[in-house]
Design a protein around this motif. Structure first.
Motif, PDB file in Angstrom:
ATOM      1  N   SER A 418       0.886  -1.135   0.075  1.00 22.45           N
ATOM      2  CA  SER A 418       0.039  -0.010  -0.071  1.00 22.45           C
ATOM      3  C   SER A 418       0.681   1.206   0.123  1.00 22.45           C
ATOM      4  CB  SER A 418      -0.981  -0.025   1.307  1.00 22.45           C
ATOM      5  OG  SER A 418      -1.961   1.137   1.177  1.00 22.45           O
ATOM      6  N   ILE A 419       1.889   1.379   0.788  1.00 24.36           N
ATOM      7  CA  ILE A 419       2.816   2.268   0.746  1.00 24.36           C
ATOM      8  C   ILE A 419       3.339   2.553  -0.385  1.00 24.36           C
ATOM      9  CG2 ILE A 419       5.077   3.329   1.891  1.00 24.36           C
ATOM     10  CD1 ILE A 419       4.157   1.568   4.500  1.00 24.36           C
ATOM     11  N   LYS A 420       3.965   1.526  -1.014  1.00 26.32           N
ATOM     12  CA  LYS A 420       4.686   1.494  -2.239  1.00 26.32           C
ATOM     13  C   LYS A 420       3.817   2.185  -3.323  1.00 26.32           C
ATOM     14  CE  LYS A 420       7.323  -1.285  -5.763  1.00 26.32           C
ATOM     15  NZ  LYS A 420       7.820  -2.605  -5.994  1.00 26.32           N
ATOM     16  N   GLN A 421       2.434   1.746  -3.368  1.00 32.14           N
ATOM     17  CA  GLN A 421       1.549   2.176  -4.618  1.00 32.14           C
ATOM     18  C   GLN A 421       1.399   3.552  -4.150  1.00 32.14           C
ATOM     19  OE1 GLN A 421      -1.950  -0.155  -5.557  1.00 32.14           O
ATOM     20  NE2 GLN A 421      -1.071  -2.081  -4.380  1.00 32.14           N
ATOM     21  N   ALA A 422       1.060   4.104  -3.170  1.00 32.72           N
ATOM     22  CA  ALA A 422       0.769   5.608  -2.704  1.00 32.72           C
ATOM     23  C   ALA A 422       1.917   6.523  -2.930  1.00 32.72           C
ATOM     24  CB  ALA A 422      -0.038   5.546  -1.427  1.00 32.72           C
ATOM     25  N   LEU A 423       2.829   6.030  -2.565  1.00 30.18           N
ATOM     26  CA  LEU A 423       4.117   7.098  -2.389  1.00 30.18           C
ATOM     27  C   LEU A 423       5.130   6.740  -3.588  1.00 30.18           C
ATOM     28  CD1 LEU A 423       4.875   6.954   1.344  1.00 30.18           C
ATOM     29  CD2 LEU A 423       3.412   8.581   0.304  1.00 30.18           C
ATOM     30  N   GLY A 424       5.150   5.761  -4.042  1.00 27.96           N
ATOM     31  CA  GLY A 424       5.918   5.440  -5.243  1.00 27.96           C
ATOM     32  C   GLY A 424       7.428   5.214  -4.705  1.00 27.96           C
ATOM     33  N   VAL A 425       7.471   4.890  -3.517  1.00 25.62           N
ATOM     34  CA  VAL A 425       8.792   4.314  -2.895  1.00 25.62           C
ATOM     35  C   VAL A 425       8.691   2.996  -2.474  1.00 25.62           C
ATOM     36  CG1 VAL A 425      10.340   4.876  -0.666  1.00 25.62           C
ATOM     37  CG2 VAL A 425       8.978   6.722  -1.655  1.00 25.62           C
ATOM     38  N   ASP A 426       9.941   2.491  -2.841  1.00 25.24           N
ATOM     39  CA  ASP A 426       9.828   0.741  -2.594  1.00 25.24           C
ATOM     40  C   ASP A 426       9.890   0.678  -1.096  1.00 25.24           C
ATOM     41  OD1 ASP A 426       9.903  -1.729  -3.092  1.00 25.24           O
ATOM     42  OD2 ASP A 426      12.213  -1.861  -3.372  1.00 25.24           O
ATOM     43  N   CYS A 427       9.068  -0.367  -0.751  1.00 26.82           N
ATOM     44  CA  CYS A 427       9.025  -0.842   0.782  1.00 26.82           C
ATOM     45  C   CYS A 427       8.988  -2.312   0.913  1.00 26.82           C
ATOM     46  CB  CYS A 427       7.831  -0.283   1.330  1.00 26.82           C
ATOM     47  SG  CYS A 427       7.263  -0.645   2.974  1.00 26.82           S
ATOM     48  N   VAL A 428       9.735  -2.839   1.576  1.00 27.52           N
ATOM     49  CA  VAL A 428      10.016  -4.220   1.890  1.00 27.52           C
ATOM     50  C   VAL A 428       9.552  -4.674   3.146  1.00 27.52           C
ATOM     51  CG1 VAL A 428      11.725  -6.360   1.599  1.00 27.52           C
ATOM     52  CG2 VAL A 428      11.694  -4.078   0.113  1.00 27.52           C
ATOM     53  N   ALA A 429       9.062  -5.630   3.313  1.00 26.41           N
ATOM     54  CA  ALA A 429       8.348  -6.259   4.568  1.00 26.41           C
ATOM     55  C   ALA A 429       9.780  -7.356   4.987  1.00 26.41           C
ATOM     56  CB  ALA A 429       7.020  -7.050   4.679  1.00 26.41           C
ATOM     57  N   THR A 430      10.426  -7.199   5.985  1.00 24.38           N
ATOM     58  CA  THR A 430      11.564  -7.891   6.384  1.00 24.38           C
ATOM     59  C   THR A 430      11.342  -8.656   7.784  1.00 24.38           C
ATOM     60  OG1 THR A 430      12.829  -5.674   5.445  1.00 24.38           O
ATOM     61  CG2 THR A 430      14.087  -7.453   6.689  1.00 24.38           C
ATOM     62  N   PRO A 431      11.762 -10.105   7.689  1.00 26.65           N
ATOM     63  CA  PRO A 431      11.373 -10.787   8.550  1.00 26.65           C
ATOM     64  C   PRO A 431      12.499 -11.119   9.781  1.00 26.65           C
ATOM     65  CG  PRO A 431      11.829 -12.298   6.800  1.00 26.65           C
ATOM     66  CD  PRO A 431      11.564 -10.665   6.254  1.00 26.65           C
ATOM     67  N   VAL A 432      12.316 -11.309  10.770  1.00 26.82           N
ATOM     68  CA  VAL A 432      13.402 -11.421  11.814  1.00 26.82           C
ATOM     69  C   VAL A 432      13.054 -12.770  12.239  1.00 26.82           C
ATOM     70  CG1 VAL A 432      14.685 -10.839  13.925  1.00 26.82           C
ATOM     71  CG2 VAL A 432      13.779  -9.192  12.137  1.00 26.82           C
ATOM     72  N   VAL A 433      14.006 -13.550  12.869  1.00 26.90           N
ATOM     73  CA  VAL A 433      13.758 -15.113  13.095  1.00 26.90           C
ATOM     74  C   VAL A 433      12.819 -15.329  14.036  1.00 26.90           C
ATOM     75  CG1 VAL A 433      15.825 -15.137  14.682  1.00 26.90           C
ATOM     76  CG2 VAL A 433      14.794 -17.193  13.506  1.00 26.90           C
ATOM     77  N   ASP A 434      12.588 -14.615  15.062  1.00 25.47           N
ATOM     78  CA  ASP A 434      11.727 -14.909  16.149  1.00 25.47           C
ATOM     79  C   ASP A 434      11.732 -13.601  17.045  1.00 25.47           C
ATOM     80  OD1 ASP A 434      13.707 -14.829  17.997  1.00 25.47           O
ATOM     81  OD2 ASP A 434      13.924 -17.111  18.394  1.00 25.47           O
ATOM     82  N   PHE A 435      10.619 -13.801  18.044  1.00 28.81           N
ATOM     83  CA  PHE A 435      10.314 -12.513  18.721  1.00 28.81           C
ATOM     84  C   PHE A 435      11.349 -12.136  19.587  1.00 28.81           C
ATOM     85  CE2 PHE A 435       8.033 -10.311  22.425  1.00 28.81           C
ATOM     86  CZ  PHE A 435       7.457  -9.370  21.543  1.00 28.81           C
ATOM     87  N   SER A 436      11.930 -12.982  20.178  1.00 29.76           N
ATOM     88  CA  SER A 436      13.207 -12.747  21.239  1.00 29.76           C
ATOM     89  C   SER A 436      14.396 -11.979  20.612  1.00 29.76           C
ATOM     90  CB  SER A 436      13.648 -14.079  21.965  1.00 29.76           C
ATOM     91  OG  SER A 436      14.855 -13.648  22.660  1.00 29.76           O
ATOM     92  N   THR A 437      14.564 -12.363  19.208  1.00 30.72           N
ATOM     93  CA  THR A 437      15.642 -11.828  18.419  1.00 30.72           C
ATOM     94  C   THR A 437      15.332 -10.568  18.072  1.00 30.72           C
ATOM     95  OG1 THR A 437      16.324 -13.908  17.613  1.00 30.72           O
ATOM     96  CG2 THR A 437      17.442 -11.926  16.550  1.00 30.72           C
ATOM     97  N   PHE A 438      13.975 -10.197  17.622  1.00 34.53           N
ATOM     98  CA  PHE A 438      13.469  -9.035  17.022  1.00 34.53           C
ATOM     99  C   PHE A 438      13.297  -8.078  18.312  1.00 34.53           C
ATOM    100  CE2 PHE A 438       9.177  -6.604  16.573  1.00 34.53           C
ATOM    101  CZ  PHE A 438       9.579  -6.361  15.410  1.00 34.53           C
ATOM    102  N   ARG A 439      12.957  -8.326  19.429  1.00 34.79           N
ATOM    103  CA  ARG A 439      13.018  -7.543  20.592  1.00 34.79           C
ATOM    104  C   ARG A 439      14.457  -7.055  20.867  1.00 34.79           C
ATOM    105  NH1 ARG A 439       9.465  -4.224  20.798  1.00 34.79           N
ATOM    106  NH2 ARG A 439      10.696  -3.545  22.582  1.00 34.79           N
ATOM    107  N   THR A 440      15.218  -8.035  20.774  1.00 34.06           N
ATOM    108  CA  THR A 440      16.827  -7.727  21.153  1.00 34.06           C
ATOM    109  C   THR A 440      17.358  -6.851  20.229  1.00 34.06           C
ATOM    110  OG1 THR A 440      16.996  -9.915  22.235  1.00 34.06           O
ATOM    111  CG2 THR A 440      18.798  -8.754  21.546  1.00 34.06           C
ATOM    112  N   GLN A 441      17.071  -6.910  18.854  1.00 31.22           N
ATOM    113  CA  GLN A 441      17.761  -6.132  17.889  1.00 31.22           C
ATOM    114  C   GLN A 441      17.113  -4.582  18.230  1.00 31.22           C
ATOM    115  OE1 GLN A 441      17.146  -7.499  14.163  1.00 31.22           O
ATOM    116  NE2 GLN A 441      18.167  -9.089  14.366  1.00 31.22           N
TER     117      GLN A 441
END
Length: 554
Positions: A418-441
């Motif tokens: 939705s962001i990419k279509q509206a703004l014309g700026v590339d947007c990438v959903a980026t996974p992090v392995v698990d919640f613990s790692t995600f919150r630590t980062q």
């Protein structure tokens, strides 16, 4: 202050394709417990969906649901929250009294026991709260004690930052002057300023007492915590399961029905859902949106499902400017207007969310609609104008990170689309392995760009959706936002003795973060749950958590 993992999303469907269809928004809910009236028994064992806690299970250092869900039934606090209404009710406290909203006298019930057989005494609260508040202990729940007199003297500022060669000086004190033990069953709390809703806050996990055993070895205590709740932790096999058993000498009124509850750690909510269908898992608090489309979960799990609006909000947070300078407030406003909330809710969540128009959940007293105004309304043309006004995006492509062990992939991809279509700026959903790692980062300042953030209320108050998330130095302030006007308004609201006046002032505080667009509100949540055909009495609390103590085997 629980950073929640509870948002669900479609699996196996192209979110981008669904968005391109231009779907509108809607909603539905089912507040009933469909197991009511089914014969139940006492005892037995069940398994429930769990996820990897961010930290060892220490009450004062747990600020997310993976660990919090376990500690909710392992610990007992001064008050507990009614499973239907979230109203605070005395638990370990016999009484909490004040005449001025600044000095509170707490009397404890006698002979309330910890899992190790020792009695819960006033000093177990005072010592635990001082430990959590003491800055060098680096507890995530420290911020909750900020209102207590003397809290500031337990803090110190590192002159050259955490990674610099100069060490922070020792704080002036190790104990807050506002806490006094009167006798084994009585202590007093004095706050620096009036705090009208302090008793409401005292059911949150950070306010749990700690036994003497905790202070003997705080570093290893979290691997097998000792609480005073209805269940005790027997074993924690990292990345696999956390096993709890019923505490025979539990002193409270919310006694558990089951002998054993095992949290099985899942990396994928779809796998948990499949196991519930196959009766290999007894309860999941995440039903994938693939099963919500056309209410498929009701066919998959007939008479063993429920859906209920809860005190949870989903947001997008951007990294602090020192970590990533490309997402200022004016850029955030453009991004927010570029998100088609209604289409995502329709396509990804089958209409089971409500577009957020502010930062406070509608389930709490004090909620005010449309605080965000035009910046939370989908308008591609205005979004482009806003982006140009902000000088354009200078960071190349936008990123939206999420933890991959829960069902966030499809909605983050849809949001980026939705962001990419509206703004014309590339947007990438980026996974992090698990919640613990995600919150630590996030906690270590290594997460750049945008990242998903959710909030499950700790206690039923408008204040809880504001102070822990956006107050200067607050432990769940992932954006490191700091605004003296906002902080001052929080203090003014906390001191108000009239509830209506207090709520009005908190609403004024919310208006300040709206002006700064501190985070991007997405939607208010419901919880959808499913269970096996072996259990009954399954309920969800207003916090979006299964009421584990009430579950029974048929």
């Amino acid at each position: 202050m629980r950073g929640t993992t509870r948002t669900v999303a479609v699996a196996g469907i192209s979110a981008a394709a669904l968005l391109l269809a231009g779907c509108g928004g809607g909603g539905n809910e089912d507040n009933g417990d469909t197991t009511t009236g089914t014969a139940a028994k006492t005892g037995g064992a069940i398994t429930v969906r769990g996820c990897n806690p961010e930290n060892p299970l220490v009450a004062g250092n747990t600020s997310e649901t993976c660990g919090g869900n376990v500690l909710d039934i392992v610990t007992a606090k001064l008050v507990e929250y009614n499973v239907e209404t979230a109203a605070p009710e005395n638990d370990i406290a016999e009484s909490i009294e004040t005449t001025d909203n600044q000095t509170f006298t707490v009397k404890l019930k006698k002979d309330y026991k910890f899992h190790d057989g020792t009695v819960v005494k006033a000093k177990n609260f005072v010592d635990a709260w001082n430990y959590t508040a003491y800055g060098p202990n680096a507890q995530q729940g420290s911020y909750f004690f900020e209102p207590i007199e003397g809290y500031a003297d337990l803090q110190s500022e590192d002159p050259d930052g955490a990674e610099g060669p100069v060490k922070a000086p020792e704080p002036k004190a190790k104990e807050m002057t506002g806490l006094k033990v009167v006798d084994d069953t009585t202590f007093t709390i004095k706050t620096a300023e009036k705090v009208s809703n302090l008793p409401v806050r005292l059911g949150y996990t950070a306010f749990a007492p700690q036994p003497d055993a905790f202070f003997a070895d705080p570093k290893t205590f979290g691997d097998k915590p000792i609480g005073a709740g209805p269940y005790k932790l027997d074993a924690w096999t990292k990345n696999a399961e956390i096993k709890l058993t019923k505490f025979a000498d539990y002193s409270g009124k919310t006694k558990g029905n089951l002998d054993t509850i095992t949290f099985k750690i899942y990396q994928d909510s779809n796998a948990a859902y499949a196991d519930v269908q196959a009766n290999q898992l007894d309860v999941t608090d995440e039903v994938p949106a693939s099963a919500q489309i056309d209410e498929k979960y009701k066919t998959d799990l007939p008479d063993r499902n429920l859906q209920k609006p809860v005190g949870v909000i989903q947001t997008i947070t951007t990294a602090p400017a020192k970590v990533d300078p490309n997402y200022g407030p004016e850029i955030r406003k453009a991004i927010s207007m570029a998100i088609n909330r209604e289409a995502i809710i329709k396509a990804i969540f089958n209409g089971t969310r409500e577009p957020a128009t502010g930062w406070v959940s509608p389930v709490v007293d004090g909620y005010k609609a449309d605080v965000c105004g035009e910046f939370c309304k989908f308008d591609p043309a205005k979004a482009k104008e806003q982006l140009a006004k902000a000088g354009g995006f200078k960071g190349g492509k936008m990123t939206l990170s999420y933890n991959a062990d829960a069902s966030h992939k499809e909605w983050t991809e849809a949001t980026c689309n939705s962001i990419k279509q509206a703004l014309g700026v590339d947007c990438v959903a980026t996974p992090v392995v698990d919640f613990s790692t995600f919150r630590t980062q996030i906690g270590e300042g290594k997460m750049k760009g945008m990242f998903r953030t959710g909030w499950q209320m700790d206690y039923p108050s408008i204040e809880n959706f504001l102070a822990p998330l956006y107050g200067t130095g607050a432990s769940s302030n992932d954006s490191e936002y700091s605004n003296p006007d906002f902080d001052a308004k929080l203090k003014e609201a906390a001191a108000a003795t009239d509830a209506a006046e207090s709520n009005k002032l908190y609403q004024e505080a919310e208006a300040i973060i709206a002006k700064d667009m501190v985070t991007i509100p997405l939607w208010y949540s419901t919880t959808t749950m499913g269970w096996s055909d072996k259990v009954t009495n399954v309920k969800v609390t207003p916090f979006g958590v299964p009421d584990y103590a009430s579950i029974s085997l048929k």
